[in-house]
Write an enzyme that holds these catalytic residues in place. Structure first.
Site, PDB file in Angstrom:
ATOM      1  CG  ASP A  52      -2.069   0.965   1.092  1.00 48.34           C
ATOM      2  OD1 ASP A  52      -3.220   0.500   0.970  1.00 48.34           O
ATOM      3  OD2 ASP A  52      -1.824   2.195   1.103  1.00 48.34           O
ATOM      4  CB  ILE A  53       0.791   4.261  -2.160  1.00 49.23           C
ATOM      5  CG1 ILE A  53       1.865   5.175  -2.702  1.00 49.23           C
ATOM      6  CG2 ILE A  53      -0.493   5.013  -1.863  1.00 49.23           C
ATOM      7  CD1 ILE A  53       1.552   5.727  -4.081  1.00 49.23           C
ATOM      8  CG  HIS A  90      -8.487  -3.096  -2.502  1.00 50.09           C
ATOM      9  ND1 HIS A  90      -9.388  -2.400  -3.286  1.00 50.09           N
ATOM     10  CD2 HIS A  90      -8.395  -2.408  -1.333  1.00 50.09           C
ATOM     11  CE1 HIS A  90      -9.819  -1.342  -2.616  1.00 50.09           C
ATOM     12  NE2 HIS A  90      -9.246  -1.328  -1.413  1.00 50.09           N
ATOM     13  N   GLY A 122     -15.841   2.369   3.389  1.00 50.59           N
ATOM     14  CA  GLY A 122     -14.561   3.062   3.225  1.00 50.59           C
ATOM     15  C   GLY A 122     -13.794   2.657   1.986  1.00 50.59           C
ATOM     16  CD  GLN A 123     -14.653  -0.959  -2.982  1.00 50.70           C
ATOM     17  OE1 GLN A 123     -15.806  -1.256  -2.665  1.00 50.70           O
ATOM     18  NE2 GLN A 123     -14.018  -1.527  -3.995  1.00 50.70           N
ATOM     19  CG  ASN A 165     -12.105  -1.053   3.682  1.00 51.22           C
ATOM     20  OD1 ASN A 165     -12.456  -1.554   4.750  1.00 51.22           O
ATOM     21  ND2 ASN A 165     -10.989  -0.365   3.551  1.00 51.22           N
ATOM     22  CG  HIS A 168      -6.769  -3.043   3.020  1.00 52.56           C
ATOM     23  ND1 HIS A 168      -6.094  -1.855   2.867  1.00 52.56           N
ATOM     24  CD2 HIS A 168      -7.982  -2.840   2.445  1.00 52.56           C
ATOM     25  CE1 HIS A 168      -6.859  -0.974   2.235  1.00 52.56           C
ATOM     26  NE2 HIS A 168      -8.016  -1.548   1.969  1.00 52.56           N
TER      27      HIS A 168
HETATM   28  P1  AMP Z   1      -9.740   1.267   0.197  1.00 51.55           P
HETATM   29  O1  AMP Z   1      -9.970   2.492   1.015  1.00 51.55           O
HETATM   30  O2  AMP Z   1     -10.119  -0.013   0.899  1.00 51.55           O
HETATM   31  O3  AMP Z   1     -10.356   1.381  -1.188  1.00 51.55           O
HETATM   32  O4  AMP Z   1      -8.185   1.142   0.017  1.00 51.55           O
HETATM   33  C1  AMP Z   1      -7.483   1.684  -1.070  1.00 51.55           C
HETATM   34  C2  AMP Z   1      -6.030   1.640  -0.697  1.00 51.55           C
HETATM   35  O5  AMP Z   1      -5.273   1.826  -1.881  1.00 51.55           O
HETATM   36  C3  AMP Z   1      -5.601   2.731   0.287  1.00 51.55           C
HETATM   37  O6  AMP Z   1      -5.082   2.119   1.466  1.00 51.55           O
HETATM   38  C4  AMP Z   1      -4.530   3.517  -0.495  1.00 51.55           C
HETATM   39  O7  AMP Z   1      -3.474   3.945   0.327  1.00 51.55           O
HETATM   40  C5  AMP Z   1      -4.101   2.494  -1.526  1.00 51.55           C
HETATM   41  N1  AMP Z   1      -3.535   3.041  -2.754  1.00 51.55           N
HETATM   42  C6  AMP Z   1      -4.037   4.050  -3.500  1.00 51.55           C
HETATM   43  N2  AMP Z   1      -3.275   4.237  -4.593  1.00 51.55           N
HETATM   44  C7  AMP Z   1      -2.265   3.335  -4.534  1.00 51.55           C
HETATM   45  C8  AMP Z   1      -1.154   3.020  -5.348  1.00 51.55           C
HETATM   46  N3  AMP Z   1      -0.904   3.691  -6.486  1.00 51.55           N
HETATM   47  N4  AMP Z   1      -0.317   2.026  -4.973  1.00 51.55           N
HETATM   48  C9  AMP Z   1      -0.548   1.346  -3.819  1.00 51.55           C
HETATM   49  N5  AMP Z   1      -1.590   1.579  -3.010  1.00 51.55           N
HETATM   50  C10 AMP Z   1      -2.440   2.561  -3.343  1.00 51.55           C
END
Ligand code: AMP
Length: 116
Positions: A32-33, A102, A95-96, A89, A104
């Site tokens: 995760d970024i 995906h 919170g998606q 999520n 986590h």
């Molecule tokens: P969600 O809130 O469950 O949709 O989670 C989306 C996740 O994607 C968040 O934890 C972000 O930090 C992560 N995210 C967004 N863009 C990127 C990216 N380019 N590379 C890796 N993780 C990312």
């Protein structure tokens, strides 16, 4: 099938860089970024599936593979003994933020429950 406008489809296609830690025929896993724990990896299907809420009955095996990939990521990251959290999520209240399903995988410290 992929959606050219989807961030995670673009990661699958190699158009956007990601720190990939695990790959299977139908999944990829990358860091995760904006990590919320010392280990924070996202496990996604290569195919574009919007969310668990929009999954079809025929997606059962794919979701099984996602969970087993999460298990393998946790093992690779050294979390098998200490434990880890796996979160999906779904939708606005869930919170998606990224509309490509995906899981986590979080670990490396004691995680509180319920999350804030
Ligand atoms: P969600 O809130 O469950 O949709 O989670 C989306 C996740 O994607 C968040 O934890 C972000 O930090 C992560 N995210 C967004 N863009 C990127 C990216 N380019 N590379 C890796 N993780 C990312």
């Amino acid at each position: 099938m992929q959606d050219p406008n989807c961030l995670f489809c673009r990661i699958v296609a190699g158009e956007i860089p990601a720190d990939i830690v695990h790959e299977t025929e139908r999944t990829i896993s990358f860091r995760d970024i904006a990590p919320k724990a010392p280990v924070h990896v996202l496990v996604i299907p290569r195919d574009h599936v919007v969310s668990l809420g929009e999954a079809g009955d025929d997606h059962g095996p794919l979701f099984g593979e996602l969970m087993l990939a999460a298990r393998d990521v946790a093992a690779k990251e050294g979390l098998s003994d200490s434990g880890f959290r796996t979160v999906l999520n779904t939708g606005a209240d869930g919170g998606q933020e990224v509309m490509h399903v995906h899981a986590h995988v979080l670990g490396g410290r004691s995680l509180t429950w319920p999350p804030g």
